[in-house]
Design a protein around this motif. Structure first.
Motif, PDB file in Angstrom:
ATOM      1  N   VAL A 285      10.061   8.932  -0.989  1.00 14.32           N
ATOM      2  CA  VAL A 285      10.763   8.298   0.027  1.00 14.32           C
ATOM      3  C   VAL A 285       9.786   8.244   1.392  1.00 14.32           C
ATOM      4  CG1 VAL A 285      12.553   8.663   1.503  1.00 14.32           C
ATOM      5  CG2 VAL A 285      13.124   9.406  -0.518  1.00 14.32           C
ATOM      6  N   VAL A 286       9.821   6.848   1.643  1.00 11.40           N
ATOM      7  CA  VAL A 286       8.895   6.583   3.202  1.00 11.40           C
ATOM      8  C   VAL A 286       9.808   7.260   4.384  1.00 11.40           C
ATOM      9  CG1 VAL A 286       8.302   4.944   4.551  1.00 11.40           C
ATOM     10  CG2 VAL A 286       8.234   4.616   2.412  1.00 11.40           C
ATOM     11  N   GLU A 287       9.282   8.246   5.020  1.00 13.70           N
ATOM     12  CA  GLU A 287       9.690   8.872   6.411  1.00 13.70           C
ATOM     13  C   GLU A 287       9.225   7.967   7.531  1.00 13.70           C
ATOM     14  OE1 GLU A 287       9.462  13.296   5.297  1.00 13.70           O
ATOM     15  OE2 GLU A 287       7.668  12.302   4.370  1.00 13.70           O
ATOM     16  N   ILE A 288      10.489   7.580   8.295  1.00 13.90           N
ATOM     17  CA  ILE A 288       9.970   6.801   9.473  1.00 13.90           C
ATOM     18  C   ILE A 288      10.347   7.897  10.714  1.00 13.90           C
ATOM     19  CG2 ILE A 288      10.517   4.707  10.704  1.00 13.90           C
ATOM     20  CD1 ILE A 288      11.281   3.638   7.881  1.00 13.90           C
ATOM     21  N   VAL A 289       9.339   7.930  11.798  1.00 14.39           N
ATOM     22  CA  VAL A 289       9.711   8.873  12.765  1.00 14.39           C
ATOM     23  C   VAL A 289       9.549   8.063  14.212  1.00 14.39           C
ATOM     24  CG1 VAL A 289       8.637  11.023  13.889  1.00 14.39           C
ATOM     25  CG2 VAL A 289       8.345  10.495  11.531  1.00 14.39           C
ATOM     26  N   PRO A 290      10.684   7.796  14.841  1.00 15.27           N
ATOM     27  CA  PRO A 290      10.749   7.298  16.173  1.00 15.27           C
ATOM     28  C   PRO A 290      10.018   7.968  17.337  1.00 15.27           C
ATOM     29  CG  PRO A 290      12.876   8.320  15.672  1.00 15.27           C
ATOM     30  CD  PRO A 290      11.977   8.536  14.602  1.00 15.27           C
ATOM     31  N   GLY A 291       9.645   7.325  18.404  1.00 14.73           N
ATOM     32  CA  GLY A 291       9.101   7.790  19.560  1.00 14.73           C
ATOM     33  C   GLY A 291       7.570   8.275  19.335  1.00 14.73           C
ATOM     34  N   VAL A 292       7.023   7.825  18.418  1.00  8.11           N
ATOM     35  CA  VAL A 292       5.664   8.327  18.083  1.00  8.11           C
ATOM     36  C   VAL A 292       4.596   7.109  18.263  1.00  8.11           C
ATOM     37  CG1 VAL A 292       3.921   9.420  16.554  1.00  8.11           C
ATOM     38  CG2 VAL A 292       6.174  10.057  16.698  1.00  8.11           C
ATOM     39  N   GLY A 293       3.403   6.978  19.190  1.00  3.92           N
ATOM     40  CA  GLY A 293       2.542   5.961  19.161  1.00  3.92           C
ATOM     41  C   GLY A 293       1.223   6.425  18.473  1.00  3.92           C
TER      42      GLY A 293
ATOM     43  N   ALA B 267       0.983  -1.159   0.072  1.00  2.77           N
ATOM     44  CA  ALA B 267      -0.013   0.054   0.073  1.00  2.77           C
ATOM     45  C   ALA B 267       0.773   1.221  -0.002  1.00  2.77           C
ATOM     46  CB  ALA B 267      -0.852   0.026   1.227  1.00  2.77           C
ATOM     47  N   ALA B 268       2.059   1.178   1.011  1.00  6.68           N
ATOM     48  CA  ALA B 268       2.920   2.270   0.848  1.00  6.68           C
ATOM     49  C   ALA B 268       3.448   2.609  -0.564  1.00  6.68           C
ATOM     50  CB  ALA B 268       3.958   1.997   1.878  1.00  6.68           C
ATOM     51  N   LYS B 269       3.891   1.498  -1.119  1.00  6.35           N
ATOM     52  CA  LYS B 269       4.623   1.532  -2.434  1.00  6.35           C
ATOM     53  C   LYS B 269       3.426   1.995  -3.736  1.00  6.35           C
ATOM     54  CE  LYS B 269       7.557  -1.543  -3.836  1.00  6.35           C
ATOM     55  NZ  LYS B 269       8.062  -3.041  -4.552  1.00  6.35           N
ATOM     56  N   THR B 270       2.189   1.797  -3.335  1.00  4.20           N
ATOM     57  CA  THR B 270       1.118   2.345  -4.344  1.00  4.20           C
ATOM     58  C   THR B 270       0.960   3.788  -4.123  1.00  4.20           C
ATOM     59  OG1 THR B 270       0.156   0.024  -4.236  1.00  4.20           O
ATOM     60  CG2 THR B 270      -1.221   2.104  -5.100  1.00  4.20           C
ATOM     61  N   HIS B 271       0.946   4.311  -2.882  1.00  4.22           N
ATOM     62  CA  HIS B 271       0.475   5.521  -2.716  1.00  4.22           C
ATOM     63  C   HIS B 271       1.705   6.622  -2.971  1.00  4.22           C
ATOM     64  CE1 HIS B 271      -2.603   4.092   0.006  1.00  4.22           C
ATOM     65  NE2 HIS B 271      -2.989   5.292  -0.203  1.00  4.22           N
ATOM     66  N   LEU B 272       3.121   5.930  -2.926  1.00  8.73           N
ATOM     67  CA  LEU B 272       4.237   6.860  -3.420  1.00  8.73           C
ATOM     68  C   LEU B 272       4.303   6.862  -4.817  1.00  8.73           C
ATOM     69  CD1 LEU B 272       7.587   5.317  -1.156  1.00  8.73           C
ATOM     70  CD2 LEU B 272       6.393   7.600  -1.144  1.00  8.73           C
ATOM     71  N   ALA B 273       3.892   5.900  -5.581  1.00  8.89           N
ATOM     72  CA  ALA B 273       3.749   5.832  -7.197  1.00  8.89           C
ATOM     73  C   ALA B 273       3.140   7.059  -7.297  1.00  8.89           C
ATOM     74  CB  ALA B 273       3.293   4.670  -7.625  1.00  8.89           C
ATOM     75  N   ASP B 274       1.632   7.183  -6.488  1.00 15.05           N
ATOM     76  CA  ASP B 274       0.602   8.037  -6.798  1.00 15.05           C
ATOM     77  C   ASP B 274       1.006   9.642  -6.395  1.00 15.05           C
ATOM     78  OD1 ASP B 274      -0.918   6.118  -8.255  1.00 15.05           O
ATOM     79  OD2 ASP B 274      -2.179   5.853  -6.436  1.00 15.05           O
ATOM     80  N   GLY B 275       2.291   9.673  -5.830  1.00 17.39           N
ATOM     81  CA  GLY B 275       2.646  11.025  -5.382  1.00 17.39           C
ATOM     82  C   GLY B 275       2.159  11.297  -3.985  1.00 17.39           C
ATOM     83  N   TRP B 276       1.665  10.264  -3.093  1.00 17.07           N
ATOM     84  CA  TRP B 276       1.310  10.521  -1.824  1.00 17.07           C
ATOM     85  C   TRP B 276       2.757  10.735  -1.061  1.00 17.07           C
ATOM     86  CZ3 TRP B 276      -3.611   9.302   0.892  1.00 17.07           C
ATOM     87  CH2 TRP B 276      -4.648   9.523   0.284  1.00 17.07           C
ATOM     88  N   ARG B 277       2.559  11.320   0.349  1.00 12.27           N
ATOM     89  CA  ARG B 277       3.533  11.178   1.355  1.00 12.27           C
ATOM     90  C   ARG B 277       3.468  10.342   2.233  1.00 12.27           C
ATOM     91  NH1 ARG B 277       5.428  16.292   5.189  1.00 12.27           N
ATOM     92  NH2 ARG B 277       7.261  15.743   5.843  1.00 12.27           N
ATOM     93  N   VAL B 278       4.198   9.273   2.586  1.00 12.27           N
ATOM     94  CA  VAL B 278       4.026   8.221   3.104  1.00 12.27           C
ATOM     95  C   VAL B 278       5.130   8.196   4.466  1.00 12.27           C
ATOM     96  CG1 VAL B 278       4.293   5.658   3.546  1.00 12.27           C
ATOM     97  CG2 VAL B 278       3.442   6.549   1.358  1.00 12.27           C
ATOM     98  N   VAL B 279       4.251   8.321   5.802  1.00 11.16           N
ATOM     99  CA  VAL B 279       4.853   8.465   7.026  1.00 11.16           C
ATOM    100  C   VAL B 279       4.702   7.208   7.829  1.00 11.16           C
ATOM    101  CG1 VAL B 279       5.301   9.717   9.232  1.00 11.16           C
ATOM    102  CG2 VAL B 279       4.874  10.941   7.034  1.00 11.16           C
TER     103      VAL B 279
END
Length: 855
Positions: free
Chosen positions: A127-135, A79-91
């Motif tokens: 690019v998938v952005e990964i943010v630590p310390g968030v629930g 799903a992340a790959k599909t959204h990136l291909a469609d120009g979405w921001r993935v976090v």
């Protein structure tokens, strides 16, 4: 207008009326919602309402819920790959930095570009952005072309942000307070022996108010009143509560019988200390495994912990790791109350051992606890290549043989089992750590068998109510001991009722729990009649769904019942003490125990620990038959369990167990009489001093007496409750260093507010006591126009110097005393110096009595 707006209450409505004569507040009434709306608009403030979906004036946020992935990592990444291909921001939100790095690796393995970032500022296209310390939960905002996934979407495990994001309770210090005294309680004074506590009283001497502990001793004249001793509160370190077996005999003040008793105990204690030192030296001489420092995986595992660690947990984890990294085999007891997080300490220690290439054996007393630990360990280790196996009667012979073979070949990293682990048939390829859970349930032979497997093995024992001998060994410093005294967030003490059993009360208790959608444990400890008891509950509360669990059921049946109860398919579980250890069902918050008079203290405390493990208030009913007379021991046990309901009462229960049963000898059955003679606390102190003596350290601390005109006490206005005042006096008297005193002062300031002057003076006197002790002096006492110092032996040169510095000084060499004229504000007609300046003067005098440093 709100009373909290200016943090002042009550509000003066007259002032409000002057400010706005037409305001409804002038008439003493509240604003209506419409009036409040108008006032807010007039003030130019914003107004937002969170309400049900679809309200007339509702604004749409455009936030949409994600599809549930629940651990289907490949679907989430697709799903992340599909959204990136469609120009979405993935976090992707990760619990900690370790797991963020692992998620980045997973993304790269799935041909997705990924980076770990602390902040989300400029978007990086593709690019998938990964943010630590968030629930929290994931979501998407189609209008903004943004999707947020969470770590749980990829792993399926519930996670919470790492680190103390919420306020954690401050660490409790000095949990076992030996001076929780009621009038009539037996106490032991180190110099005068066993007496009865009478009261805490105030006296004014030379215009200075002080508090004294009054102890009554046996009368010196036959038939006369008892002699009374007033102990100044700064000498409370000499007084301990009597903990022993039977009712002790009260000593005569200054009599020979106490000195004889103490002498006999001291002689016996010296023999014990020699044996303890031999054991300790043998352990210290044994070469154990020196585990390496923490690995990145270790940090990742710890960051994935879904809860906030308590300060006690963090310090205990550090102590355990430090022990494991030493070349000497670890032998540590972790004493923490039920539900205070001992399992997490075991998980981290086991993982550290496995990271170093060794195997771990976890010994549990019951099959249910084995199952629960296997689930916990497997879940925590799921992201890592660690193999966990169970060994109990729940395994078939074929499965058990495979596990035993796997242990011998080193294919299994962690084995969790019951007594089956120590039958002698299990062999390990490389055993590095043994964890004993609920240590009080295992006998000495069991533990020795376990240690015989490997003499150099590290041992971590865990217990909520440590048995007396374990407690003694830990207290006297032969085993290290860590205490978990801080309860987890939002825990409440369990309301405990002890009384005769009545059907109406049982029915009411069950119904009350059902009304809040909770569940009930009903303990009936007889397999023969357990079904009858379950039917009786069904008759009393027909609407309740009742299930039965006991140790003679087959594995599948028992497991099914527990799983169904966990899944809330039953309301009441009628069971034997099989549930005593380890069951963690946060929705079960009422416990009813039948024939509570038949249980031991530790069992009662463990059973009570099955409830109150969540945020709900829990209830425990300990019932006994109304037509039977309780034995004295049963009565004391039930009285103890009713009295110790605080969070973290396990240590207090263990100490009371010592009091009821007596403790026996540290190493064998003999010499228990000496403990009854002098009381447990003094006995332990004697052993500690004797051990220190054998090590060549200072053997015995002398009693210090400071009696000077300074107002040093804890005013009743500052701490009203007598028990809490005693506790504070005791902590100040026990402090052995400036750092400890600072910590006590900080604690009092935190609990009761800024320290008033008399309390600050009390701390100043405590600091002077340390200086006096360091100078080898025991008495600093105001005596008429002099201040008496003793024992002091002055060489002639120093005696001449003293007379020059303090004219009129009397030196009594025969009794080793020096009487120095008390200081005054002026040579002629001055007033006596009092308070803090007097303490500084005493320090100067002490310096003058010491030889001048050479060079």
């Amino acid at each position: 207008m709100s009373a909290t707006a200016g943090a002042s209450a009550p509000v003066d409505l007259a002032d409000a009326a002057e400010a706005a004569n037409d305001s409804p507040l002038a008439q003493g009434r509240f604003l209506t919602l419409d009036e409040l709306h108008e006032a807010v608009e007039a003030a130019g403030l914003g107004w937002a309402t969170i309400g049900p979906f679809g309200a007339d004036d509702a604004a749409t946020t455009g936030i949409v819920e994600n599809e549930s992935y629940s651990g289907r990592a490949s679907a989430a990444l697709a799903a992340a790959k599909t959204h990136l291909a469609d120009g979405w921001r993935v976090v992707i939100a990760a619990a900690g930095s370790g797991s963020a790095q692992r998620l980045a690796e997973q993304c790269r393995d799935a041909d997705l570009a990924a980076r770990v970032t602390e902040t989300l500022e400029a978007a990086a296209p593709g690019v998938v952005e990964i943010v630590p310390g968030v629930g929290g939960q994931g979501f998407q905002v189609p209008d903004a072309r943004l999707i947020v996934l969470t770590e749980s979407d990829l792993t399926g495990r519930a996670t919470g942000p790492a680190g103390p994001k919420v306020k954690v309770p401050s660490r409790r210090r000095n949990v076992v307070d030996p001076l929780q005294l009621r009038p009539g309680d037996f106490v032991v004074h180190e110099s005068h022996g066993v007496g009865r506590f009478v009261e805490l009283t105030k006296r004014t001497v030379r215009g200075i108010e002080r508090e004294y502990l009054v102890i009554e001793y046996a009368p010196s004249k036959r038939g006369g009143p008892g002699d009374r001793l007033s102990v100044p509160t700064d000498q409370l370190d000499l007084v301990t509560k009597y903990v022993g077996g039977e009712t002790p005999s009260v000593n005569k003040m200054g009599g020979a019988d106490w000195q004889k008793t103490k002498g006999r105990a001291r002689k016996a204690v010296k023999e014990i200390a020699a044996e303890l030192i031999r054991l300790y030296s043998a352990r210290m001489a044994t070469k154990g495994r020196e585990f390496g420092p923490d690995t990145p995986w270790q940090r990742e595992l710890e960051e994935a912990f879904a809860f906030v660690e308590t300060p006690d947990q963090l310090s205990t984890i550090d102590e355990v790791k430090a022990d494991m990294e030493k070349p000497v085999p670890m032998d540590r007891l972790v004493c923490g109350d039920v539900g205070f997080g001992k399992t997490e300490i075991a998980v981290r220690a086991a993982f550290k051992a496995v990271q170093d290439g060794t195997q771990v054996a976890v010994l549990c007393p019951t099959t249910l606890l084995v199952k629960q630990h296997v689930d916990t360990f497997s879940e925590r280790f799921a992201a890592f290549p660690v193999k966990v196996a169970a060994l109990s009667r729940f395994q078939t012979d074929k499965e058990a043989k495979e596990i035993v073979d796997g242990l011998a070949k080193g294919e299994i990293d962690v084995v969790i089992g019951t007594h089956r682990l120590i039958t002698g048939s299990v062999r390990f390829k490389q055993l590095g750590l043994v964890i004993i859970d609920e240590e009080q349930r295992f006998g000495v032979e069991h533990k020795e068998t376990l240690k015989a497997l490997r003499t150099d093995v590290d041992v971590l024992a865990m217990s909520a109510t440590p048995i007396p001998r374990t407690l003694e060994l830990a207290v006297t410093g032969i085993r290290e001991m860590s205490t978990l005294a801080t309860p987890p967030e939002e825990r409440h003490p369990i309301l405990t009722y002890v009384g005769a059993q009545e059907d109406a009360q049982v029915a009411a208790a069950v119904r009350r729990e059902l009304m809040r959608d909770g569940q009930v444990f009903y303990i009936h400890n007889s397999v023969k009649t357990i079904n009858r008891a379950a039917l009786h509950i069904g008759e009393l509360v027909p609407e309740a769904r009742v299930a039965v669990a006991h140790g003679q059921m087959s594995e599948k049946q028992l497991e099914q019942v527990i799983v169904d109860y966990y899944d809330k398919k039953y309301d009441v579980l009628v069971c034997t003490t099989i549930v005593e250890t380890g069951l963690d069902i946060s929705n079960a918050n009422t416990l009813i125990v039948e024939r509570a008079d038949k249980f031991g203290l530790s069992q009662l405390h463990q059973l009570r620990g099955r409830v109150g493990r969540g945020r709900e208030r829990a209830y425990a009913y300990f019932l006994y038959p109304p037509d039977r007379t309780l034995t004295e021991t049963a009565h004391e046990r039930l009285q103890t369990i009713a009295a110790n309901t605080d969070l973290g009462a396990g240590m207090a229960v263990a100490m009371k167990d010592l009091e009821i049963r007596g403790s026996g000898n540290l190493l064998g059955a003999e010499q228990s009489g000496h403990i009854e003679g002098v009381g447990f606390d003094l006995y332990i102190r004697m052993v500690g001093e004797a051990v220190a003596g054998f090590r060549g350290e200072e053997e015995e601390r002398a009693a210090i007496t400071i009696d000077l005109p300074i107002d040093a006490h804890i005013p009743t206005q500052y701490i009203e409750h007598e028990r809490l005042r005693l506790e504070a006096y005791r902590k100040i008297a026990d402090a052995e260093s400036g750092e400890v005193l600072d910590a006590v002062a900080e604690e009092l300031d935190d609990r009761y507010g800024a320290l008033p002057e008399p309390v600050q003076n009390l701390f100043a006197v405590a600091r002077l006591r340390m200086d006096v002790r360091a100078a080898g002096v025991t008495d600093v006492v105001a005596q008429g126009k002099f201040i008496r110092f003793g024992p002091v032996e002055l060489p002639d040169s120093i005696a001449v110097r003293m007379n020059r510095l303090y004219p009129g000084t009397l030196i009594k060499a025969a009794v080793r005393q020096v009487l120095v004229p008390a200081p005054t504000t002026a040579r002629i007609g001055g007033k006596p110096v009092e308070g803090l300046p007097l303490l500084d003067w005493v320090r100067e005098v002490l310096k003058s009595t010491q030889p001048a440093p050479v060079g």
